[in-house]
Motif scaffolding. Structure first.
Motif, PDB file in Angstrom:
ATOM      1  N   SER A   1       5.504  -2.891  -0.862  1.00  0.00           N
ATOM      2  CA  SER A   1       5.027  -3.260   0.480  1.00  0.00           C
ATOM      3  C   SER A   1       3.549  -3.635   0.487  1.00  0.00           C
ATOM      4  N   GLU A   2       2.776  -3.065  -0.441  1.00  0.00           N
ATOM      5  CA  GLU A   2       1.348  -3.377  -0.527  1.00  0.00           C
ATOM      6  C   GLU A   2       1.044  -4.489  -1.525  1.00  0.00           C
ATOM      7  N   GLY A   3       2.100  -5.037  -2.157  1.00  0.00           N
ATOM      8  CA  GLY A   3       1.899  -6.137  -3.105  1.00  0.00           C
ATOM      9  C   GLY A   3       1.326  -5.708  -4.432  1.00  0.00           C
ATOM     10  N   ILE A   4       1.728  -4.529  -4.934  1.00  0.00           N
ATOM     11  CA  ILE A   4       1.214  -3.992  -6.197  1.00  0.00           C
ATOM     12  C   ILE A   4       2.365  -3.921  -7.197  1.00  0.00           C
ATOM     13  N   CYS A   5       2.102  -4.352  -8.407  1.00  0.00           N
ATOM     14  CA  CYS A   5       3.098  -4.273  -9.484  1.00  0.00           C
ATOM     15  C   CYS A   5       2.993  -2.897 -10.143  1.00  0.00           C
ATOM     16  N   SER A   6       3.987  -2.049  -9.908  1.00  0.00           N
ATOM     17  CA  SER A   6       3.962  -0.693 -10.453  1.00  0.00           C
ATOM     18  C   SER A   6       4.294  -0.714 -11.940  1.00  0.00           C
TER      19      SER A   6
ATOM     20  N   LYS B   1      12.040 -13.080 -24.690  1.00  0.00           N
ATOM     21  CA  LYS B   1      11.595 -14.460 -24.874  1.00  0.00           C
ATOM     22  C   LYS B   1      12.524 -15.449 -24.172  1.00  0.00           C
ATOM     23  N   LYS B   2      12.945 -15.075 -22.945  1.00  0.00           N
ATOM     24  CA  LYS B   2      13.769 -15.984 -22.169  1.00  0.00           C
ATOM     25  C   LYS B   2      12.869 -16.880 -21.321  1.00  0.00           C
ATOM     26  N   SER B   3      13.429 -18.020 -20.924  1.00  0.00           N
ATOM     27  CA  SER B   3      12.688 -18.891 -20.009  1.00  0.00           C
ATOM     28  C   SER B   3      12.578 -18.203 -18.669  1.00  0.00           C
ATOM     29  N   ALA B   4      11.349 -17.959 -18.219  1.00  0.00           N
ATOM     30  CA  ALA B   4      11.146 -17.076 -17.076  1.00  0.00           C
ATOM     31  C   ALA B   4      10.278 -17.731 -16.042  1.00  0.00           C
ATOM     32  N   ASN B   5      10.921 -18.312 -15.040  1.00  0.00           N
ATOM     33  CA  ASN B   5      10.249 -18.614 -13.778  1.00  0.00           C
ATOM     34  C   ASN B   5      10.859 -17.662 -12.765  1.00  0.00           C
ATOM     35  N   LEU B   6      10.146 -16.609 -12.451  1.00  0.00           N
ATOM     36  CA  LEU B   6      10.703 -15.496 -11.682  1.00  0.00           C
ATOM     37  C   LEU B   6      10.556 -15.767 -10.195  1.00  0.00           C
TER      38      LEU B   6
ATOM     39  N   ALA C   1       4.174 -11.362  -5.966  1.00  0.00           N
ATOM     40  CA  ALA C   1       4.287 -12.374  -7.015  1.00  0.00           C
ATOM     41  C   ALA C   1       2.964 -12.559  -7.748  1.00  0.00           C
ATOM     42  N   GLY C   2       1.854 -12.555  -7.011  1.00  0.00           N
ATOM     43  CA  GLY C   2       0.554 -12.694  -7.655  1.00  0.00           C
ATOM     44  C   GLY C   2       0.217 -11.527  -8.559  1.00  0.00           C
ATOM     45  N   SER C   3       0.533 -10.302  -8.114  1.00  0.00           N
ATOM     46  CA  SER C   3       0.241  -9.129  -8.952  1.00  0.00           C
ATOM     47  C   SER C   3       1.145  -9.088 -10.182  1.00  0.00           C
ATOM     48  N   ILE C   4       2.404  -9.539 -10.067  1.00  0.00           N
ATOM     49  CA  ILE C   4       3.304  -9.585 -11.227  1.00  0.00           C
ATOM     50  C   ILE C   4       2.795 -10.584 -12.262  1.00  0.00           C
ATOM     51  N   LYS C   5       2.351 -11.728 -11.800  1.00  0.00           N
ATOM     52  CA  LYS C   5       1.831 -12.728 -12.729  1.00  0.00           C
ATOM     53  C   LYS C   5       0.568 -12.232 -13.421  1.00  0.00           C
ATOM     54  N   ALA C   6      -0.274 -11.508 -12.675  1.00  0.00           N
ATOM     55  CA  ALA C   6      -1.499 -10.978 -13.285  1.00  0.00           C
ATOM     56  C   ALA C   6      -1.209  -9.863 -14.269  1.00  0.00           C
TER      57      ALA C   6
ATOM     58  N   CYS D   1       5.621 -16.930 -11.303  1.00  0.00           N
ATOM     59  CA  CYS D   1       6.469 -16.520 -10.186  1.00  0.00           C
ATOM     60  C   CYS D   1       6.571 -17.647  -9.166  1.00  0.00           C
ATOM     61  N   VAL D   2       7.728 -17.695  -8.495  1.00  0.00           N
ATOM     62  CA  VAL D   2       8.022 -18.717  -7.499  1.00  0.00           C
ATOM     63  C   VAL D   2       8.384 -18.023  -6.197  1.00  0.00           C
ATOM     64  N   THR D   3       7.837 -18.514  -5.088  1.00  0.00           N
ATOM     65  CA  THR D   3       8.157 -17.954  -3.764  1.00  0.00           C
ATOM     66  C   THR D   3       8.383 -19.091  -2.778  1.00  0.00           C
ATOM     67  N   ASP D   4       9.412 -19.904  -3.029  1.00  0.00           N
ATOM     68  CA  ASP D   4       9.699 -21.022  -2.137  1.00  0.00           C
ATOM     69  C   ASP D   4      10.906 -20.709  -1.260  1.00  0.00           C
ATOM     70  N   ASP D   5      11.338 -21.687  -0.469  1.00  0.00           N
ATOM     71  CA  ASP D   5      12.462 -21.497   0.455  1.00  0.00           C
ATOM     72  C   ASP D   5      13.765 -21.243  -0.280  1.00  0.00           C
ATOM     73  N   LEU D   6      13.939 -21.857  -1.441  1.00  0.00           N
ATOM     74  CA  LEU D   6      15.151 -21.647  -2.217  1.00  0.00           C
ATOM     75  C   LEU D   6      15.294 -20.195  -2.643  1.00  0.00           C
ATOM     76  N   VAL D   7      14.206 -19.610  -3.095  1.00  0.00           N
ATOM     77  CA  VAL D   7      14.222 -18.204  -3.519  1.00  0.00           C
ATOM     78  C   VAL D   7      14.541 -17.291  -2.338  1.00  0.00           C
ATOM     79  N   LEU D   8      13.955 -17.569  -1.200  1.00  0.00           N
ATOM     80  CA  LEU D   8      14.213 -16.733  -0.031  1.00  0.00           C
ATOM     81  C   LEU D   8      15.673 -16.807   0.407  1.00  0.00           C
ATOM     82  N   GLU D   9      16.293 -18.004   0.306  1.00  0.00           N
ATOM     83  CA  GLU D   9      17.699 -18.134   0.677  1.00  0.00           C
ATOM     84  C   GLU D   9      18.600 -17.385  -0.282  1.00  0.00           C
ATOM     85  N   LEU D  10      18.292 -17.451  -1.571  1.00  0.00           N
ATOM     86  CA  LEU D  10      19.091 -16.710  -2.550  1.00  0.00           C
ATOM     87  C   LEU D  10      18.933 -15.202  -2.370  1.00  0.00           C
TER      88      LEU D  10
END
Length: 484
Positions: free
Chosen positions: A68-73, A88-93, A101-106, A112-121
Motif C-alpha cells: 500500500s505504501e509502494g515499498i518492495c519488501s 533468466k526468463k524474459s521479464a517485463n513485469l 513498480a518503481g520500487s521493484i525496478k529499483a 515493470c509495466v503499468t498500462d491499461d492492459l495490465v490493469l484489465e488482466l
C-alpha cells in the motif's frame, strides 16, 4: 512495451502469472475488457507460473502495508528474483501499483509495466482468483481477506491499539455523566423527601448521606432512639444524630402515605447505588491511568489527565500536540471568539482544573499554566513512546512545577530540566542494577544446580584414578613422565 508476466498480490501470498499471446492481446484491448469476465477465455491469455504463501498473519499484514505504501519488501524481492532474475526468463513485469513498480525496478532491476492492459488482466485475475489458485481450498481466500482487512484497519486507526487509552476516554466520559446525573437525582430526592421532613436538608448537606438517611428514617413519626446507632453510623457524629431525632419530633413537614414512602425509598436506593458505582468507576480510571499514562497522572492528576486524553482523541494525538495547544485545549470556543472580536485569548483550558492553577496567584496563573502545559506535553510523550511505564518522570516534573510556583512567590531559583532528567535516569539505572544484583544469586544457584547435574558424567574417570594401587600409575601418567 509488451508484458510477459503479471504480479498479483493476494491476502494469502504473492502470485506470478505468465502472459500468453501478448501482442494479440495488446492489439485487441476492447476484446480483452469483455473476455476477462469469462474464465475460459482468460485462461488462454494467462497461466499461473508461481505462488508463494505468507507464513503467518503478521507477515501478511507487513507485506500488504508495504504494498500500500509502494515499498518492495524482502519477501517480494526474493520471490521476483527467484522466478525472473535467476531463471533468466524474459521479464517485463506487469504491476497494478505505479509506486510499487518503481520500487521493484529499483530493488531487482526487472522492468515493470503499468498500462491499461495490465490493469484489465489483473481485474480478471481478481475476479477468478479462487479458481485460478487451485492449491487454495474453497473459502480460504475469503477468510484470509477478512482477517487481513480487520488487521489492516486496526493498524490504521488513529488511537494506538497497543494502549488502553480508549478505555480511559470512555471511563472519563461516563464519570462526568454520572456526576451530572447524581447531582440531578440527589436534588430530586431532597425536594421529594423535604415535603415530609424539611429540617433534614439543613442538618445533612451531603447528598449521599441524605439518601441513606431517607431509607433509614422513612416516616418521621416512627423515628425512635433505637435508630440512633444506624443514623450515627451514616453521619459519623453522635451530636448530629441526636439533632436529627429531635428535629423529627418537632418537624413542620406534612404527613406521607405508605405508597409515597415506598417510591421515595426506591429512588433513594437508586441514588446510593449510583454513588457506589461512581466510586468503583473512579478506582478503575485511576488504575488505567497508572498503566497507560502514569507520568501524566502523576503530574496533573487522574481526572485532568484523562480529560486531556479524551479531548485530544487518544494519547498518541495528545503527545503530538505542542505545549501551546495543550495549554488551551478545551477552550476552543473562547479562543475563536477572542480571535473574532480581537480580544484577549484564553490562558488555559482543561488544565485550569489542576491544583497548580488554584495555588498560583492572579498575576501568575498564565505563567504557571504555560509551564504546566509544557511539562504535560513532555509527560504525554514519555507515556506514549516508552516501552516500560513508570511514574518517576511524572513525579520529577511535578516537583519542577512546585519549584516554579515557589520561584514566583519567593524568588528561589528552580532546578534545570536537564539536571532533573539526568537524576531520574540515574535513579532508574540504579534501580535496574539493584534488581539485577538481587537476581544474580538466584542465577548463580541455577548455574550450580546445572553443574551438579553434569558432574556425574565425569566422576567415573576420577574414581578410576583414585582406585589404582599405590605402586601403579595409570598409562596416561606414565606417558607424561616419559615425555618429561
Amino acid at each position: 512495451m509488451s508484458v510477459q508476466n503479471i504480479l498479483y498480490e493476494t491476502a494469502s501470498g504473492y502470485a506470478l502469472f505468465q502472459v500468453l499471446q501478448a501482442e494479440s492481446i495488446g492489439a485487441k484491448l476492447d476484446e480483452v475488457q469483455k473476455s476477462v469476465t469469462d474464465l475460459g477465455k482468460l485462461s488462454k491469455f494467462i497461466k499461473l507460473e508461481s505462488f508463494v504463501p505468507f507464513k503467518n498473519a503478521a507477515e501478511a499484514l507487513e507485506n500488504i502495508n508495504d504494498v500500500s505504501e509502494g515499498i518492495c519488501s524482502e519477501t517480494l524481492k526474493s520471490f521476483i528474483e527467484l522466478n525472473l532474475v535467476k531463471s533468466k526468463k524474459s521479464a517485463n513485469l506487469g504491476v497494478g501499483e505505479r509506486n510499487l513498480a518503481g520500487s521493484i525496478k529499483a530493488a531487482t532491476g526487472v522492468p515493470c509495466v503499468t498500462d491499461d492492459l495490465v490493469l484489465e488482466l489483473i481485474r480478471g485475475i481478481r475476479l477468478h482468483c479462487d479458481k485460478i489458485l487451485a492449491q487454495l481450498k474453497s473459502g480460504d481466500l475469503d477468510k484470509a481477506q477478512l482477517g487481513l482487512g480487520h488487521a489492516y484497519s486496526r493498524a490504521k486507526v488513529k488511537f494506538n491499539v497497543n494502549r488502553s487509552d480508549n478505555m480511559i476516554i470512555q471511563a472519563i466520559a461516563l464519570l462526568d455523566q454520572l456526576d451530572k446525573d447524581l447531582n440531578t437525582f440527589a436534588m430530586r430526592a431532597r425536594e421529594w423527601y423535604s415535603w415530609h421532613f424539611p429540617e433534614l436538608v439543613k442538618i445533612v448537606p451531603n447528598n449521599v448521606e441524605f439518601a441513606k438517611l431517607t431509607t433509614i428514617i422513612r416516616n418521621k413519626g416512627t423515628l425512635t432512639e433505637e435508630k440512633l446507632g444506624a443514623i450515627e453510623e451514616i453521619v459519623n457524629d453522635e451530636a448530629k444524630a441526636r439533632q436529627i431525632i429531635e428535629a423529627a419530633k418537632t418537624s413542620m413537614g406534612t404527613d406521607i402515605s405508605d405508597i409515597d414512602m415506598i417510591n421515595i425509598e426506591n429512588f433513594a436506593n437508586r441514588v446510593v447505588s449510583l454513588s457506589d458505582y461512581r466510586k468503583k468507576l473512579f478506582d478503575y480510571l485511576q488504575s488505567k491511568m497508572g498503566l497507560v499514562a502514569p507520568n501524566l497522572a502523576a503530574l496533573i492528576g487522574d481526572i485532568v489527565g484523562a480529560r486531556l486524553i479524551a479531548h485530544a482523541g487518544s494519547l498518541t494525538n495528545l503527545s503530538k500536540y505542542p505545549a501551546s495547544t495543550v495549554q488551551i485545549l478545551g477552550a476552543e470556543k473562547a479562543l475563536f471568539r477572542a480571535l473574532k472580536t480581537k480580544g484577549n485569548t484564553p490562558k488555559y483550558g482543561l488544565i485550569y482544573h489542576s491544583s497548580f492553577i488554584g495555588k498560583a496567584g492572579t498575576k501568575n496563573k498564565g505563567r504557571i499554566s504555560r509551564f504546566l502545559a509544557n511539562k504535560a506535553t513532555i509527560a504525554s510523550r514519555l507515556d506514549c513512546y516508552s516501552d516500560e511505564p513508570t511514574n518517576k518522570f511524572g513525579e520529577a516534573l511535578r516537583k519542577q512545577v512546585e519549584d516554579r510556583l515557589e520561584f514566583y512567590e519567593t524568588g528561589a531559583p528552580p532546578s534545570k530540566n536537564v539536571d532533573v532528567m539526568q537524576k531520574v535516569l540515574g535513579d532508574i539505572a540504579g534501580s535496574t542494577e539493584e534488581a539485577s544484583k538481587k537476581a544474580a544469586p538466584a542465577q548463580e544457584k541455577a548455574d550450580d544446580d546445572a553443574m551438579e547435574v553434569e558432574t556425574p558424567k565425569k566422576s567415573k574417570k576420577t574414581k578410576t584414578a583414585e582406585n589404582t594401587p599405590s605402586g601403579k600409575t595409570p598409562k596416561s601418567s606414565k606417558k607424561k613422565k616419559s615425555k618429561k
